[in-house]
Scaffold this motif. Structure first.
Motif, short mmCIF file in Angstrom:
data_model
loop_
_atom_site.label_atom_id
_atom_site.label_comp_id
_atom_site.label_asym_id
_atom_site.label_seq_id
_atom_site.Cartn_x
_atom_site.Cartn_y
_atom_site.Cartn_z
N VAL A 282 71.17 51.10 -25.41
CA VAL A 282 72.51 50.86 -24.87
C VAL A 282 72.98 49.46 -25.30
CG1 VAL A 282 71.98 52.34 -22.90
CG2 VAL A 282 71.71 49.86 -22.68
N PRO A 283 74.29 49.20 -25.27
CA PRO A 283 74.78 47.85 -25.58
C PRO A 283 74.12 46.81 -24.67
CG PRO A 283 76.60 49.40 -25.50
CD PRO A 283 75.39 50.14 -24.99
N ALA A 284 73.79 45.65 -25.23
CA ALA A 284 73.01 44.68 -24.48
C ALA A 284 73.45 43.25 -24.77
CB ALA A 284 71.52 44.83 -24.79
N LEU A 285 73.12 42.38 -23.82
CA LEU A 285 73.38 40.94 -23.94
C LEU A 285 72.18 40.21 -23.35
CD1 LEU A 285 75.32 38.44 -24.35
CD2 LEU A 285 76.14 38.90 -22.01
N TYR A 286 71.77 39.12 -23.99
CA TYR A 286 70.68 38.29 -23.47
C TYR A 286 71.16 36.86 -23.37
CZ TYR A 286 66.23 35.80 -23.16
OH TYR A 286 65.20 34.98 -22.77
N MET A 287 70.82 36.18 -22.26
CA MET A 287 71.17 34.78 -22.05
C MET A 287 69.98 34.02 -21.49
SD MET A 287 75.05 34.57 -20.49
CE MET A 287 75.06 36.06 -19.51
N VAL A 288 69.79 32.80 -21.98
CA VAL A 288 68.68 31.97 -21.51
C VAL A 288 69.03 30.51 -21.72
CG1 VAL A 288 67.44 31.96 -23.73
CG2 VAL A 288 66.16 31.70 -21.58
N GLY A 289 68.52 29.65 -20.83
CA GLY A 289 68.72 28.21 -20.95
C GLY A 289 67.60 27.55 -21.73
N THR A 290 67.92 26.47 -22.39
CA THR A 290 66.91 25.77 -23.20
C THR A 290 65.82 25.14 -22.34
OG1 THR A 290 68.26 23.74 -23.19
CG2 THR A 290 68.53 25.24 -25.06
N MET A 291 66.08 24.94 -21.04
CA MET A 291 65.09 24.35 -20.14
C MET A 291 64.42 25.40 -19.25
SD MET A 291 64.83 21.12 -20.72
CE MET A 291 64.18 20.39 -19.21
N ASP A 292 64.56 26.67 -19.62
CA ASP A 292 63.97 27.75 -18.83
C ASP A 292 62.48 27.83 -19.10
OD1 ASP A 292 63.20 30.29 -17.75
OD2 ASP A 292 65.27 30.97 -17.92
N LEU A 293 61.68 27.89 -18.02
CA LEU A 293 60.23 27.96 -18.16
C LEU A 293 59.78 29.19 -18.94
CD1 LEU A 293 58.92 30.23 -15.94
CD2 LEU A 293 59.76 28.51 -14.36
N VAL A 294 60.59 30.25 -18.96
CA VAL A 294 60.23 31.45 -19.70
C VAL A 294 60.08 31.15 -21.18
CG1 VAL A 294 61.07 33.74 -20.42
CG2 VAL A 294 61.21 33.06 -18.02
N LEU A 295 60.89 30.24 -21.70
CA LEU A 295 60.81 29.89 -23.12
C LEU A 295 59.53 29.15 -23.47
CD1 LEU A 295 64.45 28.84 -24.10
CD2 LEU A 295 63.31 31.05 -24.39
N VAL B 98 66.23 46.00 -29.12
CA VAL B 98 67.55 46.33 -28.58
C VAL B 98 68.52 46.39 -29.77
CG1 VAL B 98 69.26 45.72 -26.83
CG2 VAL B 98 66.91 44.98 -26.55
N PRO B 99 68.61 47.52 -30.44
CA PRO B 99 69.41 47.59 -31.67
C PRO B 99 70.88 47.24 -31.49
CG PRO B 99 67.98 49.51 -31.46
CD PRO B 99 67.90 48.78 -30.17
N ASP B 100 71.46 47.56 -30.31
CA ASP B 100 72.88 47.27 -30.08
C ASP B 100 73.03 45.98 -29.28
OD1 ASP B 100 75.60 47.43 -30.04
OD2 ASP B 100 75.71 49.20 -28.76
N LEU C 70 72.47 56.68 -17.63
CA LEU C 70 73.12 56.07 -16.46
C LEU C 70 73.64 54.66 -16.73
CD1 LEU C 70 70.57 57.06 -13.66
CD2 LEU C 70 72.63 58.29 -14.36
N VAL C 71 73.32 54.10 -17.89
CA VAL C 71 73.55 52.67 -18.13
C VAL C 71 74.58 52.49 -19.24
CG1 VAL C 71 72.49 50.47 -18.70
CG2 VAL C 71 71.20 52.17 -17.37
N ARG C 72 75.75 51.96 -18.87
CA ARG C 72 76.80 51.68 -19.86
C ARG C 72 76.44 50.47 -20.71
NH1 ARG C 72 81.53 49.87 -17.54
NH2 ARG C 72 82.57 50.28 -19.51
N GLY C 73 75.74 49.54 -20.13
CA GLY C 73 75.33 48.33 -20.82
C GLY C 73 74.34 47.58 -19.97
N VAL C 74 73.56 46.69 -20.59
CA VAL C 74 72.53 45.95 -19.86
C VAL C 74 72.56 44.50 -20.28
CG1 VAL C 74 70.74 46.57 -21.55
CG2 VAL C 74 70.08 45.87 -19.24
N VAL C 75 72.42 43.61 -19.29
CA VAL C 75 72.40 42.17 -19.52
C VAL C 75 71.13 41.60 -18.90
CG1 VAL C 75 73.59 39.97 -19.20
CG2 VAL C 75 74.92 42.09 -19.43
N GLY C 76 70.37 40.86 -19.68
CA GLY C 76 69.18 40.19 -19.17
C GLY C 76 69.37 38.69 -19.19
#
Length: 324
Positions: free
Chosen positions: A259-272, A288-290, A116-122
Motif C-alpha cells: 500500500v502507499p506508505a510514508l516513513y518519518m524519523v528524527g536524526t536524534m531518534d534512538l532507533v537510528l 515498501v515498493p510504493d 483494509l489499508v488505504r495507506g500507512v505511515v510509520g
C-alpha cells in the motif's frame, strides 16, 4: 480541543478511543509508554482538513482493557484490534499512522490486511518484515542483558519500577529519548546498567523542553495509573511477545507491504542508533515498493509527533492528499 471519547468493543476486549472530525478514517496508533494523548497536536489539523481522526488507547493502555495473559499481546492480536476497530467504527478502510510500537502494528496490518489499508505511515520505527522487530535472543548478544527490550522480558520487574511513580518515569523517559536530551553525544541505545533500574537508568531532567509540559506528563501519568500497580504490565507485555512474534508472523516471510506508505524519523531518534536500522532504511523501497516519502527531521528525537507537530502534520496532510 474538541475531542470526543467513547469505548468500543473489539476483538473480545474494550478499547477507549478519542475521535474528532468526519471524512475518510485516519487511525493514529500510539507507542510505548504513551496513549491517545500523544496525538493531541494531530487531531485538529487533520479533522479541519476533512478527515475522521481516531486514536485508541491500545490494549493494556490507559482507559482500555488490560488482558491478563502475556500471549494476549502478540502482534497478530494487536493487528486484530485494528481490523476489528475499523469495522466497529462503521468503516471499510483506513489510513494507519503509527509511532514507536504503533508503527509495527500499522506496518503489520498493511502487510496482513492490505484490503483494509488505504495507506500507512510509520514514525520512528521502519518495517522489518515479517515480525517487525529483532528478537531478544538476538539483541541480547548485540547489546547485552541491560538492553531495555531484554530487561523488560522479566515480568514484574520493570512493571513495578515504572508504576511506583508514573510521573517520575515519564518525565525521565520523555526527555531522555528526545532531541532535547542534555547529554551531548547524540542518540543512544537505552541500556540499564547492572544494579540499576529502568527508571534510575534515565537521568532526572533539570527542566522540561518546550514541547512537553508538566500538565502533559500529568495527563499521561493519570491515564496510566488507572491500571494501578499493573499500569505498565500490559504495555510491557507487548515486548514479551517479540520472540513469539517471529514464529507467528513467519507465514508472511518474503511478502512486501504494497500500500502507499510514508516513513518519518528524527536524526536524534534512538532507533537510528540500533544496529542495522540505517541499512534497513536504505532499502525501504524493496520492502515498501510504493514509498511516497522518507522524511528526516533534523534534531528531532524519538517522540516525533510531539516534538515536531507542525512538520509531522504537514507531511501527513501531503500524504493524505495524495491518496485522495
Amino acid at each position: 480541543m474538541n475531542v470526543e471519547h467513547e469505548d468500543v468493543e473489539v476483538n473480545g476486549i474494550r478499547l477507549h478511543v478519542a475521535e474528532q472530525g468526519s471524512g475518510p478514517l485516519v487511525l493514529l496508533l500510539h507507542g510505548f509508554p504513551e496513549g491517545w494523548y500523544s496525538w493531541r497536536h494531530q487531531f485538529a489539523p487533520l479533522a479541519e482538513a476533512g478527515y475522521r481522526v481516531v486514536a485508541p488507547d491500545q490494549r493494556g493502555y490507559g482507559r482500555s482493557e488490560r488482558p491478563e495473559e502475556v500471549t494476549d499481546y502478540s502482534l497478530p492480536r494487536l493487528v486484530g484490534d485494528v481490523v476489528a476497530l475499523i469495522s466497529a467504527l462503521g468503516e471499510e478502510r483506513a489510513v494507519l499512522v503509527g509511532h514507536d510500537w504503533g508503527a509495527p502494528v500499522a506496518w503489520a496490518t498493511a502487510l496482513m490486511r492490505p484490503d483494509l489499508v488505504r495507506g500507512v505511515v510509520g514514525l520512528s520505527v521502519p518495517p522489518l518484515v515479517p515480525a517487525m522487530m529483532p528478537s531478544p535472543s538476538v539483541t541480547r548478544h548485540i547489546y547485552g542483558e541491560g538492553f531495555y527490550q531484554v530487561y523488560f522480558q522479566e515480568r514484574g520487574r520493570a512493571d513495578a519500577e515504572m508504576a511506583a511513580d508514573p510521573a517520575r518515569f515519564l518525565r525521565r523517559v520523555l526527555v531522555g529519548a528526545s532531541g532535547d536530551d542534555p547529554r551531548p553525544d547524540g542518540p543512544r541505545i537505552w541500556t540499564i546498567p547492572e544494579g540499576s533500574t529502568s527508571v534510575d537508568s534515565l537521568p532526572e531532567p533539570e527542566s522540561l523542553p518546550d514541547w512537553i509540559t508538566e500538565e502533559d506528563i500529568a495527563v499521561f501519568a493519570r491515564e496510566h495509573a488507572l491500571h494501578g500497580e499493573h499500569a505498565y504490565t500490559g504495555p510491557l507485555d507487548w515486548y514479551r511477545n517479540i520472540e513469539a512474534n517471529q514464529g507467528l508472523m513467519s507465514p508472511f516471510q518474503g511478502r512486501t507491504i504494497d500500500v502507499p506508505a510514508l516513513y518519518m524519523v528524527g536524526t536524534m531518534d534512538l532507533v537510528l542508533a540500533m544496529r542495522g536500522v540505517p541499512e534497513l532504511r536504505s532499502m525501504l523501497t524493496a520492502i515498501v515498493p510504493d514509498l511516497r516519502g522518507d522524511v528526516t527531521l533534523p534534531g528531532c528525537g524519538h517522540w516525533t509527533q510531539q516534538e515536531r507537530p507542525a512538520e509531522v502534520n504537514t507531511a501527513l496532510l501531503d500524504f493524505l492528499a495524495g491518496l485522495d
